[in-house]
Scaffold this active site. Sequence first.
Site, mmCIF file in Angstrom:
data_model
loop_
_atom_site.group_PDB
_atom_site.id
_atom_site.type_symbol
_atom_site.label_atom_id
_atom_site.label_comp_id
_atom_site.label_asym_id
_atom_site.label_seq_id
_atom_site.Cartn_x
_atom_site.Cartn_y
_atom_site.Cartn_z
ATOM 1 N N GLU A 122 0.855 -1.193 0.000
ATOM 2 C CA GLU A 122 0.000 0.000 0.000
ATOM 3 C C GLU A 122 0.887 1.238 0.000
ATOM 4 O OE1 GLU A 122 -3.749 2.100 2.365
ATOM 5 O OE2 GLU A 122 -2.880 0.263 3.157
ATOM 6 N N GLY A 254 3.128 2.392 10.489
ATOM 7 C CA GLY A 254 2.953 1.728 11.765
ATOM 8 C C GLY A 254 2.678 0.251 11.585
ATOM 9 N N ALA A 255 1.753 -0.063 10.669
ATOM 10 C CA ALA A 255 1.397 -1.454 10.405
ATOM 11 C C ALA A 255 0.579 -1.502 9.122
ATOM 12 C CB ALA A 255 0.606 -2.044 11.570
ATOM 13 N N MET A 256 0.365 -2.711 8.609
ATOM 14 C CA MET A 256 -0.355 -2.889 7.353
ATOM 15 C C MET A 256 -1.293 -4.079 7.452
ATOM 16 S SD MET A 256 -0.995 -1.851 4.383
ATOM 17 C CE MET A 256 -2.192 -2.647 3.334
ATOM 18 N N GLU A 257 -2.539 -3.865 7.007
ATOM 19 C CA GLU A 257 -3.637 -4.803 7.233
ATOM 20 C C GLU A 257 -3.737 -5.905 6.194
ATOM 21 O OE1 GLU A 257 -5.607 -1.343 4.866
ATOM 22 O OE2 GLU A 257 -4.045 -1.569 6.376
ATOM 23 N N HIS A 290 -6.783 -1.596 15.179
ATOM 24 C CA HIS A 290 -7.010 -0.886 13.913
ATOM 25 C C HIS A 290 -6.770 -1.806 12.724
ATOM 26 C CE1 HIS A 290 -6.958 2.755 11.317
ATOM 27 N NE2 HIS A 290 -6.112 2.019 10.595
ATOM 28 N N GLU A 291 -5.643 -2.492 12.715
ATOM 29 C CA GLU A 291 -5.331 -3.343 11.565
ATOM 30 C C GLU A 291 -6.281 -4.522 11.486
ATOM 31 O OE1 GLU A 291 -3.427 -1.985 9.492
ATOM 32 O OE2 GLU A 291 -2.657 -0.476 10.872
ATOM 33 N N GLU A 313 -9.897 4.397 6.126
ATOM 34 C CA GLU A 313 -9.081 4.813 7.268
ATOM 35 C C GLU A 313 -9.882 5.588 8.305
ATOM 36 O OE1 GLU A 313 -6.417 3.517 7.878
ATOM 37 O OE2 GLU A 313 -5.706 2.785 5.929
#
Length: 850
Positions: A122, A254-257, A290-291, A313
């Site tokens: 992403e 921070g992170a990726m889903e 969140h993820e 988001e």
Amino acid sequence: MSDSTPQEIYLSDYTPPAYLVETVELTFQLHPTKTRVISKIAFRPNPETDDRAFFLHGEQLNFISAKINGVEIAPELSAEGLTTPVPDAAFVWECVVEIAPQENTALEGLYMSNGMYCTQCEAQGFRKITYYPDRPDVMAIFTVRIEGTPPVLLSNGNPISSGDGFAEWHDPWPKPAYLFALVAGDLRNHPGTFTTMSGRKVDLNIWVRPDDIDKCAFGMEALKKSMAWDEDVYGREYDLGLFNIVAVDDFNMGAMENKGLNIFNSSCVLASPETATDANFERIEAIIAHEYFHNWTGNRITCRDWFQLCLKEGLTVYRDQSFTGDERGHGVKRINDVIQLRGRQFSEDQGPLSHPVRPASFVEINNFYTATIYEKGAEVIGMLNQLVGDEDYDTALDLYFERHDGDAATIEDWLQVFETATGRDLTQFKRWYSQAGTPVLNLKESYNKGVYTLDFMQETPPTPGQKNKEPQVLPIAIGLLSQNGGEILETTILEMTQATQSFSFDVPAGKPIPSILRGFSAPVVLHHEVSNEQRAFLLSHDTDDFNRWESGRILGEDVMLRMVRNGDAPDSLYLDALANVIRDDSLDPAYRALMMRPISQNDIGQSLARSGHVPDPSKIYRAAQTMEQAKAQHLQDTLPRLYAEMHVSGPYSPDAEPVGKRALQGAVLSLITRLDGGTQARAQYASADNMTQQFGALTCLLDADTGEPELAAFYQQWVTDRLVIDKWFGTQVSLAAPEKAAGIADALTRHADFDMTNPNRFRAVFGGLSMNTAGFHNPTGAAYNLLADWLIALDAVNPQTTARMTVAFQTWRRFDADRQTLMQAALERIAATKDLSPDTTEMVSRILKG
């Protein structure tokens, strides 16, 4: 700047893809410099369009060969991708490319992090892996085979086969390419299980490097809580038999889903009491939530194009905020969210980077992962919830999931389900997605013959590209209090739709005291002339957690503004009111800790600029120091008792109650340090058995410019823990005296442990420098030049991180002429860099033009 002008992309130019993808088969033959990627993709013409131009995105790929329906072809290659004639019917595309993960320092696509293969796709990283229609509205079912020597080979979905040197994965849910993921390395797993509401067992793993296996337990519990919460609150059940999380050291975000294989910046998942603070634990809990929540709001329903980014988001931030509120208390959570919103998003709205929640155009989509998209996007969801009510919100969300599961959706799709579910016309509300800027809400009140009237006027200031703004729909939550503090009117939502609008109430007993914008019900700047005596009254009597805190904040800010503008001394009215709250043992310790938080120097600068004054960061810094000293002296009889009472005994726990006590104890310690020269802080540092208390004591000492021995000891103790050493780097700069900040940052860049290619380490130093408002804006301009030097150096290595760090300059026009000249020179020097990336070119251009 770069010799080629980046192309601007417009929402209005959207066209459907010419070809859709049914299935994708990928084979990866891993090698650090010659990874071979073999793709087999089933295409079919899109019946929704007559366009039959075949284009596949592809960047930095070594093309080997391609076939259509088994016949070798020679496509036309460019720097952006390839084109070739294709059948006007379903066909199979096959392609072979080579890529060099080890050389990929931009950390987009497939790259290596300390020997581990990992991906970040992403927004547009998949095009650096193979040729593909890399856009979110092309969704397909992926099957992946990974061949290589690493012992752990992971991808999306469920495992279907594995053996010596290979593993195969299949994801049954169609997804866009940005959700593709691959990880391969020498990893260990912390396992867990979760039983869904329908009784299915889901295997869970957090994969880490061997030395980090003892830092996974909290993350696993946070994941299980998130899965249960999404079932209980939104009725969303997980849809695969396996959920993997991987911790990666080198990660831009921070992170990726990614579907079934979330990839996390190691700072956002690894935690132990010894190495992580309470704030780290809460952040990890929120990011994991969140993820995970993206599985439905982002994955099962994705966005049609990147202009709709706020759809996934904003909604998911709103969901994770609600989750944290349920876990840790909604009052404290809301205050913290508003602090972040004002500090980041309001600054963005006030400057050259202001843009709507749904932008109308962009050059680099990576530059729009902003506070406006995330935090303001969440505020828009919250306002919608308030306007329709919880019951209709739940009905609309159920309809959204039912109607759009498997879709690439738009803001129009989102609002339509609310119109269907509630019968409301949301045409005016939609302006929140198209108008940039923070509305200013002016209020005047009157009382005549038992009728109390509130006269509101709203106006949104001009922003880049938007001068004349139309009235927004504003949910204004209010309450009315009597003169003795009793509540006359409980929280009520007033719906404002006009530029000026009045609301009247029958209050025969006498003029009430209003509590306006309870819970910060709309992201606006409220102008309401209220005496400091009334603010102190609301600080003591308001029944709304947020507004009680807000009254104290505004009271303190007014004092600070008078100190900065007029040289006034700290106001005893504010100090007395604050003391009353701090001494109120009936209040949650976490809430009292927020009351004691120093008034934001950035907020003071924003307030001065908004009122037409030129902020002087040096004067603001001195006023802030004077204020904190005055608070310490005013509360000196209370501080030792509070410090002792907030001691938490027994094993460390990251739960809300002990966290609140440690937060209040830490706030108290910062004031005690101003009185005792660091004696108590040194004692706490020496006896601390967790990072919250150890690091809290260290920051108190550094803030008092007396912590050099502890700083050296801290480094020696934690030199092998990269995440703790990030703290060591960052806190030295962020807490440095203004005249020392740039010099300390410069010295740290020459430290053996500084590595500019690691985003966490780079952000620790230069994020810390930009957070030190008076230090960054020291009149010498040393910090401006230092940051510019390093952004120029980093851009060739990691454009995404470089571009995001340029926001340190976004408020440059707010300051005096000398500082403006220095910042402009720094920005122009960056802009003049040969071969500057499109990411950084766009950001610097916008900042300079704003």
